[in-house]
Motif scaffolding. Structure first.
Motif, PDB file in Angstrom:
ATOM      1  N   ASN A 164      -3.365   4.395  10.109  1.00 52.57           N
ATOM      2  CA  ASN A 164      -3.018   4.512   8.627  1.00 52.57           C
ATOM      3  C   ASN A 164      -4.232   3.454   7.714  1.00 52.57           C
ATOM      4  OD1 ASN A 164      -0.559   6.058   8.276  1.00 52.57           O
ATOM      5  ND2 ASN A 164       0.385   4.576   9.694  1.00 52.57           N
ATOM      6  N   PHE A 165      -4.001   2.092   7.546  1.00 54.35           N
ATOM      7  CA  PHE A 165      -4.783   1.449   6.793  1.00 54.35           C
ATOM      8  C   PHE A 165      -6.095   0.926   7.523  1.00 54.35           C
ATOM      9  CE2 PHE A 165      -1.240   0.817   3.931  1.00 54.35           C
ATOM     10  CZ  PHE A 165      -1.553   1.408   2.916  1.00 54.35           C
ATOM     11  N   ARG A 166      -5.932   0.926   8.713  1.00 56.12           N
ATOM     12  CA  ARG A 166      -7.357   0.620   9.331  1.00 56.12           C
ATOM     13  C   ARG A 166      -8.400   1.384   9.186  1.00 56.12           C
ATOM     14  NH1 ARG A 166      -7.464  -1.643  15.842  1.00 56.12           N
ATOM     15  NH2 ARG A 166      -9.274  -2.606  15.821  1.00 56.12           N
TER      16      ARG A 166
ATOM     17  N   GLY B  90      -2.777  10.061   7.354  1.00 59.38           N
ATOM     18  CA  GLY B  90      -2.409   9.021   8.333  1.00 59.38           C
ATOM     19  C   GLY B  90      -0.970   9.561   9.017  1.00 59.38           C
ATOM     20  N   ALA B  91      -0.495   8.661   9.742  1.00 53.05           N
ATOM     21  CA  ALA B  91       0.935   9.275  10.355  1.00 53.05           C
ATOM     22  C   ALA B  91       2.061   8.236  10.050  1.00 53.05           C
ATOM     23  CB  ALA B  91       0.470   8.958  11.937  1.00 53.05           C
ATOM     24  N   GLY B  92       3.297   9.062   9.867  1.00 49.63           N
ATOM     25  CA  GLY B  92       4.621   8.509   9.617  1.00 49.63           C
ATOM     26  C   GLY B  92       4.405   7.814   8.470  1.00 49.63           C
ATOM     27  N   SER B  93       5.136   6.427   8.477  1.00 46.99           N
ATOM     28  CA  SER B  93       5.026   5.445   7.281  1.00 46.99           C
ATOM     29  C   SER B  93       3.811   4.678   7.580  1.00 46.99           C
ATOM     30  CB  SER B  93       6.361   4.807   7.042  1.00 46.99           C
ATOM     31  OG  SER B  93       6.196   3.573   6.273  1.00 46.99           O
ATOM     32  N   CYS B  94       3.290   4.523   6.254  1.00 49.41           N
ATOM     33  CA  CYS B  94       2.061   3.340   6.418  1.00 49.41           C
ATOM     34  C   CYS B  94       2.538   1.870   6.252  1.00 49.41           C
ATOM     35  CB  CYS B  94       1.069   3.648   5.057  1.00 49.41           C
ATOM     36  SG  CYS B  94       1.496   3.503   3.444  1.00 49.41           S
TER      37      CYS B  94
ATOM     38  N   ARG C  87      -2.409  -3.102  -0.009  1.00 53.86           N
ATOM     39  CA  ARG C  87      -1.948  -2.706  -1.402  1.00 53.86           C
ATOM     40  C   ARG C  87      -3.088  -2.705  -2.539  1.00 53.86           C
ATOM     41  NH1 ARG C  87      -1.346  -1.678  -5.809  1.00 53.86           N
ATOM     42  NH2 ARG C  87       0.371  -2.149  -7.352  1.00 53.86           N
ATOM     43  N   ALA C  88      -4.104  -3.522  -2.228  1.00 53.17           N
ATOM     44  CA  ALA C  88      -5.077  -3.399  -3.172  1.00 53.17           C
ATOM     45  C   ALA C  88      -6.061  -2.174  -2.839  1.00 53.17           C
ATOM     46  CB  ALA C  88      -6.182  -4.507  -2.907  1.00 53.17           C
ATOM     47  N   ARG C  89      -5.905  -1.401  -1.792  1.00 55.10           N
ATOM     48  CA  ARG C  89      -6.704  -0.353  -1.215  1.00 55.10           C
ATOM     49  C   ARG C  89      -6.067   0.975  -1.844  1.00 55.10           C
ATOM     50  NH1 ARG C  89     -11.067   0.627   0.799  1.00 55.10           N
ATOM     51  NH2 ARG C  89     -11.352  -1.595   1.259  1.00 55.10           N
TER      52      ARG C  89
END
Length: 514
Positions: A151-153, A135-139, A189-191
């Motif tokens: 990130n999550f996508r 990812g990049a930076g903060s998720c 969160r679930a991932r």
């Protein structure tokens, strides 16, 4: 058809060590027999690289590809943003420049860019067992989530379990983790399937109660606590490496070769100096504040993403006078890419490639003129440094076309037959005594034979220390060999600090030859 499993590593913030951890995971899985490849949908960095097929990608994924034991390719980093000014970046899509965008305009295109990124990811998945995604930076930047493609996508798109990385060295690790989990949507969160604590200093057993608290509070397993290890050197994504000396105080060591390089606000490819930083008996100082250069054996002007802006910055800060005084006193000065352009008589940007169209006078150290062209030159090259007849290799990545009308100065490099083109069979320029030189070749100092001869000519009385350590190159060693040793050490470090078996189970990873 093979369709690799994906693992996603996201951070609680910027600079928590994601690139380092992903490189280590890649090496550990590679050592276990997995065919592994890295992937980062979007990277923002001015440290880039040219692939074998003449395309451009971020260096972080180059490092991770090398750690995976495979050749870097642009599908590993399909979207690269190269900042050239405030709120504006050059956009490189699947290895090719598609233009310069303001942040607001870029965010309007993220759906189309994400579709291209998934094309790249699917091609990688067809050829490997595991894709390790970064990812990049903060998720947990909730205001950017609808526009985020890195990130999550990608994790949702590929049904990838997410491992959350937190940095204990910066403090507040419990708040980093709990805060991230609190603000992200339930589906994100679930991932998340596990947590890694990075950059721990001291006795890890003293943090066992901290691990228990995190697991009880979050319901997630802590897969490892990674100790801070300054004895492993790999290229950083965009920041400076741990051994970098910026504006050091104190006198120069007369027993060492002392090299100064100016740390431009928009410096690019500072990794060109990495091999010199790992050479025993050599000190490399990155300087921002003007100072006398007396005592330095060499000044290097590095690459720049915005040459005219960085020239203006140097002039405003009084660097030009210092550089001219050093040259007039017989000091050695070299320029690489943007630094080479600065050394000439003028830099012209008629198309506004790096900002507003216009021109800027150079430092006048070489009789050259540079015109920035709309087309970027991207190529891997081999040749011979004319001054010492030693081999050099690396890559070119620049918009500028530099010309010289001088018949007194010689080229710096003669290209090999494979690298020579109808346009040019040489590169750069050098004074007959080799004191002033410039080149477009990134990675110049990675060649061990060249580097050793170059340093010996710079200071004939210099002798590298006999005692070696893991942070030093061996005499005349190519930098590629040094990096391979670092990847092995990184893989071993990850195996000691992380429960790799549990990670394999979480990802349900399958290896065809294991």
């Amino acid at each position: 058809m093979k369709h690799a499993t994906c693992l996603s590593f996201l951070g609680t913030g910027s600079d928590v060590g994601k690139s380092f951890v992903v490189a280590g995971i890649c090496r550990a899985l590679k050592n276990r027999g997995f065919s592994v490849a890295p992937f980062k949908a979007q990277n923002m960095s001015n440290n880039s690289f040219v692939t074998l097929d003449g395309l451009e990608m971020g260096r972080a994924q180059v490092v991770q590809a090398e750690a995976s034991g495979i050749e870097p390719e642009v599908d590993m980093n399909p979207v690269l943003l190269k900042p050239s000014g405030d709120c504006r970046s050059q956009v490189v899509l699947q290895g090719k420049v598609v233009g310069s965008r303001h942040a607001k305009d870029y965010y309007k295109q993220t759906d189309a860019l994400f579709a291209k990124a998934m094309e790249s990811l699917n091609r990688l998945r067809e050829r490997h067992d595991v894709i390790v995604m970064e990812g990049a930076g903060s998720c947990s930047e909730v205001n950017l989530r609808s526009r985020d493609i890195v990130n999550f996508r990608p994790a949702h798109e590929t049904d990838a379990p997410v491992i959350l990385i937190a940095d204990i060295d910066r403090g507040g690790v419990f708040a980093q983790i709990v805060g991230t989990l609190e603000v992200i949507p339930p589906e994100d969160r679930a991932r998340i399937a596990g947590i890694l604590i990075n950059r721990f200093r001291g006795d890890i057993s003293l943090f066992e109660d901290g691990v228990r608290w995190i697991e009880e509070r979050t319901g997630l397993p802590v897969l490892g606590v990674i100790s801070y290890n300054r004895e492993i050197l790999i290229d950083s994504e965009d920041g400076m490496d741990v051994q970098t000396q910026i504006n050091p105080s104190g006198a120069l060591d007369p027993d060492k070769i002392n090299i100064a390089t100016i740390l431009f606000p928009r410096i690019s490819n500072h990794t060109d100096l990495a091999a010199l930083q790992c050479e025993p008996g050599v000190e490399v100082h990155f300087l921002t504040r003007p100072k006398s250069l007396v005592g330095y054996d060499l000044l290097i002007l590095p690459g720049s993403k915005n040459v005219r802006s960085d020239l203006e910055w140097m002039r405003k800060n009084g660097w030009e006078e210092r550089i001219n005084a050093f040259a007039q006193s017989g000091g050695s000065i070299g320029g690489i890419c943007g630094g080479y352009q600065m050394m000439g008589q003028s830099i012209q940007d008629p198309h506004g490639v790096e900002g507003s169209p216009g021109a800027e006078s150079g430092l006048g150290l070489l009789p050259t003129e540079t015109v920035l062209a709309p087309e970027k030159r991207l190529t891997r090259n081999h040749g011979t440094w004319i001054g010492n007849r030693r081999p050099v290799h690396g890559y070119e990545i620049h918009m500028g076309r530099t010309r010289s009308s001088s018949e007194e100065l010689r080229p710096a490099i003669a290209w090999s037959a494979e690298s020579a083109t109808a346009e040019a069979n040489s590169d750069g320029l050098s004074t007959p005594d080799g004191k002033i030189w410039g080149t477009y070749l990134h990675g110049l100092f990675d060649s061990g034979p060249f580097r050793q001869e170059f340093l010996s000519n710079l200071r004939p009385d210099w002798q590298p220390p006999a005692q070696q350590n893991p942070l030093h190159l061996a005499p005349g060693e190519d930098f590629e060999n040094f990096k391979a040793r670092q990847y092995d050490r990184l893989g071993d470090h990850i195996e000691k600090c992380i429960d790799v078996e549990k990670l394999i189970a979480i990802g349900k990873l399958h290896c065809e030859i294991c």
